[in-house]
Scaffold this active site. Structure first.
Site, mmCIF file in Angstrom:
data_model
loop_
_atom_site.group_PDB
_atom_site.id
_atom_site.type_symbol
_atom_site.label_atom_id
_atom_site.label_comp_id
_atom_site.label_asym_id
_atom_site.label_seq_id
_atom_site.Cartn_x
_atom_site.Cartn_y
_atom_site.Cartn_z
ATOM 1 C CG ASP A 12 -2.105 -0.897 1.111
ATOM 2 O OD1 ASP A 12 -2.662 -0.979 -0.002
ATOM 3 O OD2 ASP A 12 -2.493 -1.507 2.126
ATOM 4 C CG HIS A 44 -3.752 -0.196 -3.387
ATOM 5 N ND1 HIS A 44 -4.603 -0.408 -2.329
ATOM 6 C CD2 HIS A 44 -4.384 0.711 -4.196
ATOM 7 C CE1 HIS A 44 -5.683 0.332 -2.486
ATOM 8 N NE2 HIS A 44 -5.564 1.039 -3.601
ATOM 9 N N GLY A 120 -6.932 4.398 2.537
ATOM 10 C CA GLY A 120 -6.190 5.256 3.471
ATOM 11 C C GLY A 120 -5.741 4.547 4.733
ATOM 12 C CG PHE A 121 -6.559 5.091 7.742
ATOM 13 C CD1 PHE A 121 -5.455 5.486 8.487
ATOM 14 C CD2 PHE A 121 -7.289 6.056 7.067
ATOM 15 C CE1 PHE A 121 -5.087 6.826 8.560
ATOM 16 C CE2 PHE A 121 -6.934 7.400 7.136
ATOM 17 C CZ PHE A 121 -5.829 7.794 7.883
ATOM 18 N N GLY A 122 -5.781 0.666 7.144
ATOM 19 C CA GLY A 122 -6.150 -0.721 7.378
ATOM 20 C C GLY A 122 -7.121 -0.789 8.548
ATOM 21 N N GLY A 123 -7.703 -1.956 8.746
ATOM 22 C CA GLY A 123 -8.519 -2.186 9.937
ATOM 23 C C GLY A 123 -9.926 -1.615 9.889
ATOM 24 C CG ASP A 149 -7.142 -3.487 -0.560
ATOM 25 O OD1 ASP A 149 -6.986 -3.979 0.580
ATOM 26 O OD2 ASP A 149 -6.434 -2.575 -1.014
HETATM 27 O O1 LIG Z 1 -5.456 -0.221 0.641
HETATM 28 C C1 LIG Z 1 -5.864 -0.470 1.761
HETATM 29 C C2 LIG Z 1 -6.409 0.590 2.634
HETATM 30 O O2 LIG Z 1 -6.284 1.793 2.004
HETATM 31 C C3 LIG Z 1 -5.862 -1.882 2.196
HETATM 32 O O3 LIG Z 1 -4.904 -2.624 1.476
HETATM 33 C C4 LIG Z 1 -5.838 -2.152 3.677
HETATM 34 O O4 LIG Z 1 -4.634 -1.743 4.240
HETATM 35 C C5 LIG Z 1 -6.117 -3.601 3.973
HETATM 36 O O5 LIG Z 1 -6.139 -3.813 5.341
HETATM 37 P P1 LIG Z 1 -7.381 -4.502 6.097
HETATM 38 O O6 LIG Z 1 -8.606 -3.688 5.774
HETATM 39 O O7 LIG Z 1 -7.476 -5.898 5.552
HETATM 40 O O8 LIG Z 1 -6.992 -4.435 7.525
HETATM 41 FE FE LIG Z 2 -4.538 -1.761 -0.576
#
Ligand SMILES: O=C(CO)[C@@H](O)[C@H](O)COP(=O)(O)O
Ligand SMILES: [Fe+2]
EC number: 5.1.3.1
Length: 195
Positions: A12, A44, A120-123, A149
């Site tokens: 990312d 990405h 922008g963010f995971g989780g 994703d």
């Molecule tokens: O591109 C992104 C967020 O912007 C993703 O790739 C997330 O980082 C995936 O993380 P999870 O939602 O699976 O925790």
């Molecule tokens: Fe991503």
């Protein structure tokens, strides 16, 4: 992750402009390449001006370069440039972008990324209503790589697989698991069942 059975690494890249978060660029990808020489690097690119980094990312060892349709005025030219640089081309859609917008470009790319969270963010929580986009793409393009994703894990994988996604990105659900190998295997099995 590769030792735990992942098929590829999803990297990312965020620039603090296209998304309100900052990660890394091509120097880190270049450092990582020799540490995992056989891994497929799926970039990405959550960046403004995705045209800017194609050559640097190809030189750094990226295998696939996915840009966002919202970040460019000329997706066709960009897809061509990515392929000419020796990478596969992917095009990503934010949740608010209608799926029809990729139709003029689909034949020029290898993969369409349907974001199931705001980039922008995971989780974050999985947006199930994005599955309509995946279903539409799968119906229209039986052989296209379709990636999901954001918020994908054991609880949401079946919806993705049933809709027709075949490239699965899973961050938190894998890295926070006690047994990442078991989670990766479960994600794969769910997709394989629907192929
Ligand atoms: O591109 C992104 C967020 O912007 C993703 O790739 C997330 O980082 C995936 O993380 P999870 O939602 O699976 O925790
Ligand atoms: Fe991503």
């Amino acid at each position: 992750m590769m030792d735990s059975g992942a098929d590829y690494l999803h990297l990312d890249v965020m620039d603090g402009h296209f998304v309100p978060n900052l990660t890394f660029g091509h120097p880190l990808v270049k450092c990582l390449r020799p540490k995992v020489p056989r891994a497929f690097f799926d970039l990405h690119m959550m960046v403004a001006e995705p045209e800017k980094w194609v050559t640097d990312m190809a030189d750094a060892g990226a295998d696939q370069y996915t840009f966002h349709i919202e970040a460019t005025d000329n997706p066709l030219a960009l897809a061509r440039k990515i392929r000419e640089a020796g990478m596969k081309a992917g095009i990503g859609l934010k949740p608010g972008t209608p799926v029809e917008e990729v139709l003029p470009v689909v034949e020029a790319v290898d993969m369409v990324l349907v974001m199931t969270v705001e980039p922008g963010f995971g989780g974050q929580a999985f947006m199930a209503d994005m599955m309509a986009k995946v279903e539409f793409l799968r119906r229209s393009f039986p052989h296209l790589d379709i990636e999901v994703d954001g918020g994908v894990g054991p609880a949401t994988i079946d919806a993705c697989a049933k809709a027709g996604a075949n490239m699965i990105v899973s961050g938190s659900a894998v890295v926070k698991a006690n047994d990442p190998r078991a989670v990766i295997s479960q994600l794969r099995n769910s997709v394989v069942k629907e192929l």
